[in-house]
Design an enzyme around this catalytic site. Sequence first.
Site, PDB file in Angstrom:
ATOM      1  N   HIS A   4       0.955  -1.436   0.135  1.00 44.08           N
ATOM      2  CA  HIS A   4      -0.226  -0.024  -0.069  1.00 44.08           C
ATOM      3  C   HIS A   4       0.849   1.374   0.132  1.00 44.08           C
ATOM      4  O   HIS A   4       0.235   2.409  -0.309  1.00 44.08           O
ATOM      5  CB  HIS A   4      -0.829  -0.042   0.984  1.00 44.08           C
ATOM      6  CG  HIS A   4      -1.548  -1.161   1.015  1.00 44.08           C
ATOM      7  ND1 HIS A   4      -1.396  -2.378   2.032  1.00 44.08           N
ATOM      8  CD2 HIS A   4      -2.993  -1.475   0.644  1.00 44.08           C
ATOM      9  CE1 HIS A   4      -2.548  -3.239   1.564  1.00 44.08           C
ATOM     10  NE2 HIS A   4      -3.679  -2.055   0.795  1.00 44.08           N
ATOM     11  N   ARG A  24      -3.402  16.673   4.659  1.00 45.99           N
ATOM     12  CA  ARG A  24      -3.450  17.063   5.076  1.00 45.99           C
ATOM     13  C   ARG A  24      -1.615  16.730   5.362  1.00 45.99           C
ATOM     14  O   ARG A  24      -0.656  17.991   6.253  1.00 45.99           O
ATOM     15  CB  ARG A  24      -3.702  16.745   6.780  1.00 45.99           C
ATOM     16  CG  ARG A  24      -3.677  17.324   8.082  1.00 45.99           C
ATOM     17  CD  ARG A  24      -3.913  17.376   9.052  1.00 45.99           C
ATOM     18  NE  ARG A  24      -4.952  17.157   9.614  1.00 45.99           N
ATOM     19  CZ  ARG A  24      -6.207  16.538   9.701  1.00 45.99           C
ATOM     20  NH1 ARG A  24      -5.449  14.946  10.667  1.00 45.99           N
ATOM     21  NH2 ARG A  24      -7.025  16.194  10.192  1.00 45.99           N
ATOM     22  N   ARG A  43      -3.228   4.512  -3.742  1.00 45.35           N
ATOM     23  CA  ARG A  43      -4.283   5.078  -3.272  1.00 45.35           C
ATOM     24  C   ARG A  43      -4.845   6.370  -3.045  1.00 45.35           C
ATOM     25  O   ARG A  43      -5.990   6.785  -2.309  1.00 45.35           O
ATOM     26  CB  ARG A  43      -4.985   3.848  -2.165  1.00 45.35           C
ATOM     27  CG  ARG A  43      -4.813   2.437  -2.476  1.00 45.35           C
ATOM     28  CD  ARG A  43      -4.967   1.311  -1.587  1.00 45.35           C
ATOM     29  NE  ARG A  43      -4.685  -0.170  -1.738  1.00 45.35           N
ATOM     30  CZ  ARG A  43      -6.509  -0.062  -1.668  1.00 45.35           C
ATOM     31  NH1 ARG A  43      -7.483  -0.010  -1.687  1.00 45.35           N
ATOM     32  NH2 ARG A  43      -6.193  -1.504  -2.534  1.00 45.35           N
ATOM     33  N   ARG A  87       0.841  10.522  15.747  1.00 42.89           N
ATOM     34  CA  ARG A  87       0.041  11.099  14.715  1.00 42.89           C
ATOM     35  C   ARG A  87      -0.619  11.941  15.006  1.00 42.89           C
ATOM     36  O   ARG A  87      -0.858  12.897  16.380  1.00 42.89           O
ATOM     37  CB  ARG A  87      -2.111   9.396  15.302  1.00 42.89           C
ATOM     38  CG  ARG A  87      -2.863  10.279  14.988  1.00 42.89           C
ATOM     39  CD  ARG A  87      -4.474   8.940  14.932  1.00 42.89           C
ATOM     40  NE  ARG A  87      -5.314   9.290  14.732  1.00 42.89           N
ATOM     41  CZ  ARG A  87      -5.753  10.329  14.246  1.00 42.89           C
ATOM     42  NH1 ARG A  87      -5.465  10.319  12.548  1.00 42.89           N
ATOM     43  NH2 ARG A  87      -7.293  10.734  14.725  1.00 42.89           N
ATOM     44  N   VAL A  88      -1.072  12.953  13.835  1.00 41.47           N
ATOM     45  CA  VAL A  88      -1.308  14.196  13.871  1.00 41.47           C
ATOM     46  C   VAL A  88      -3.063  13.895  13.424  1.00 41.47           C
ATOM     47  O   VAL A  88      -2.631  14.544  12.464  1.00 41.47           O
ATOM     48  CB  VAL A  88      -0.390  15.430  13.131  1.00 41.47           C
ATOM     49  CG1 VAL A  88       0.673  15.698  14.142  1.00 41.47           C
ATOM     50  CG2 VAL A  88      -0.281  14.609  12.055  1.00 41.47           C
ATOM     51  N   GLY A  89      -4.009  14.486  14.420  1.00 38.96           N
ATOM     52  CA  GLY A  89      -5.241  14.188  14.436  1.00 38.96           C
ATOM     53  C   GLY A  89      -5.940  15.073  14.490  1.00 38.96           C
ATOM     54  O   GLY A  89      -5.992  15.743  15.268  1.00 38.96           O
ATOM     55  N   GLU A 180     -12.149   9.954  18.185  1.00 35.28           N
ATOM     56  CA  GLU A 180     -11.145   9.420  16.865  1.00 35.28           C
ATOM     57  C   GLU A 180     -11.053   8.641  17.120  1.00 35.28           C
ATOM     58  O   GLU A 180     -11.897   7.433  17.388  1.00 35.28           O
ATOM     59  CB  GLU A 180      -9.750  10.234  17.000  1.00 35.28           C
ATOM     60  CG  GLU A 180      -8.940  10.066  17.854  1.00 35.28           C
ATOM     61  CD  GLU A 180      -8.261   8.860  17.944  1.00 35.28           C
ATOM     62  OE1 GLU A 180      -8.573   7.380  18.155  1.00 35.28           O
ATOM     63  OE2 GLU A 180      -7.293   8.647  17.018  1.00 35.28           O
ATOM     64  N   GLU A 182      -8.100   6.060  14.956  1.00 31.23           N
ATOM     65  CA  GLU A 182      -7.365   5.390  14.970  1.00 31.23           C
ATOM     66  C   GLU A 182      -5.910   4.998  15.929  1.00 31.23           C
ATOM     67  O   GLU A 182      -5.435   4.071  16.030  1.00 31.23           O
ATOM     68  CB  GLU A 182      -5.879   6.344  13.638  1.00 31.23           C
ATOM     69  CG  GLU A 182      -7.040   6.147  12.366  1.00 31.23           C
ATOM     70  CD  GLU A 182      -8.171   7.641  12.388  1.00 31.23           C
ATOM     71  OE1 GLU A 182      -7.953   7.969  12.997  1.00 31.23           O
ATOM     72  OE2 GLU A 182      -8.867   7.431  11.437  1.00 31.23           O
ATOM     73  N   SER A 204     -11.615  19.302  16.360  1.00 34.04           N
ATOM     74  CA  SER A 204     -12.188  19.984  15.090  1.00 34.04           C
ATOM     75  C   SER A 204     -13.281  19.650  15.292  1.00 34.04           C
ATOM     76  O   SER A 204     -14.172  21.015  14.330  1.00 34.04           O
ATOM     77  CB  SER A 204     -11.796  18.947  14.350  1.00 34.04           C
ATOM     78  OG  SER A 204     -12.679  17.464  14.017  1.00 34.04           O
TER      79      SER A 204
HETATM   80  O1  LIG Z   1      -8.364  13.756  10.464  1.00 34.49           O
HETATM   81  P1  LIG Z   1      -7.857  12.496  10.449  1.00 34.49           P
HETATM   82  O2  LIG Z   1      -6.217  12.387  11.352  1.00 34.49           O
HETATM   83  O3  LIG Z   1      -8.881  11.895  10.155  1.00 34.49           O
HETATM   84  O4  LIG Z   1      -8.731  12.085  12.258  1.00 34.49           O
HETATM   85  C1  LIG Z   1     -10.174  11.834  12.723  1.00 34.49           C
HETATM   86  O5  LIG Z   1     -10.647  12.278  11.068  1.00 34.49           O
HETATM   87  C2  LIG Z   1     -12.017  11.705  10.632  1.00 34.49           C
HETATM   88  C3  LIG Z   1     -12.934  11.722  10.648  1.00 34.49           C
HETATM   89  O6  LIG Z   1     -13.667  12.697  10.316  1.00 34.49           O
HETATM   90  C4  LIG Z   1     -11.578  10.183  11.286  1.00 34.49           C
HETATM   91  O7  LIG Z   1      -9.985   9.859  10.606  1.00 34.49           O
HETATM   92  C5  LIG Z   1     -10.791  10.597  12.362  1.00 34.49           C
HETATM   93  O8  LIG Z   1      -9.967  10.339  13.684  1.00 34.49           O
HETATM   94  O1  LIG Z   2     -13.638  11.087  14.713  1.00 33.25           O
HETATM   95  C1  LIG Z   2     -13.297  11.856  14.652  1.00 33.25           C
HETATM   96  C2  LIG Z   2     -12.777  13.618  14.337  1.00 33.25           C
HETATM   97  C3  LIG Z   2     -12.879  14.471  14.917  1.00 33.25           C
HETATM   98  N1  LIG Z   2     -14.759  14.444  15.118  1.00 33.25           N
HETATM   99  C4  LIG Z   2     -15.194  13.582  15.844  1.00 33.25           C
HETATM  100  O2  LIG Z   2     -16.437  13.683  16.215  1.00 33.25           O
HETATM  101  N2  LIG Z   2     -14.964  12.270  15.623  1.00 33.25           N
END
Ligand SMILES: O=P(O)(O)O[C@H]1O[C@H](CO)[C@@H](O)[C@H]1O
Ligand SMILES: O=c1cc[nH]c(=O)[nH]1
Length: 235
Positions: A4, A24, A43, A87-89, A180, A182, A204
Amino acid sequence: MSTHIGAEPGEIAERVLMPGDPLRAKWIAETYLEDARCYTTVRGMLGFTGRWNGVEVSVQGSGMGMPSASIYAHELVNEYGVKTLIRVGSCGALTEDLQLRDVVAAIGSSTDSNMNRMRFDGLIDYAPVADFGLLRTAVEVAERRGISMRVGPILAADAFYTDRPDLYDTLADYGVLAVEMESAALYTIAARFKARALTVLTVSDHIKTGEKTTSQEREQTFGQMVEIALDTIIA
Ligand SMILES: O=P(O)(O)O[C@H]1O[C@H](CO)[C@@H](O)[C@H]1O
Ligand SMILES: O=c1cc[nH]c(=O)[nH]1
């Protein structure tokens, strides 16, 4: 190449930032890394390698959810020799005292995923946790940069749109800060294959108030967590 990831051996650094969103990853590479070059477009899950303060760092999109993130974490560690993953999420806040754009570091990750139940034959509720050294460094970096960062437990959920918001309230009663999709898989795979992992997030969405950021903001404006992650990963 792995299945992948389209990189040749040596094209990926031992230190990798992992956002879910591949765009991102592109923004981070173009905004922060010197001499960034793209090593995979397989992908559309973009990956880049460049330098941060002279140290090689890669940034690899991981997709949404634990099945996707597990594939990238597994291949990065086992096929490219990656040692450190941050991880930066983005995340949804579960507690009233968090606000949009607050930064959260996940000390541990509860999950509703079945992946670890399968791993442990349903006999053990494994507790996926952050690497202590990375977490300690991230706290020091945040303090040095004057960024307020909450440290605490989070939830890694399979579903973005839940039918059970009542469970989020219960988790908040137990001190779980955010949701989140992951971190539990990332922490588990890192532990299994002797790598180090940490998850740093930006709020977010607010699950209690319904406030949310735009997709463009999620892609291109969560800089504080990226700066903490970059300083931490080269320390
Ligand atoms: O902004 P990322 O890193 O994707 O993380 C969050 O955003 C996604 C969902 O919108 C899911 O992957 C969640 O874990
Ligand atoms: O997994 C997620 C990521 C951002 N916001 C959410 O509510 N859930």
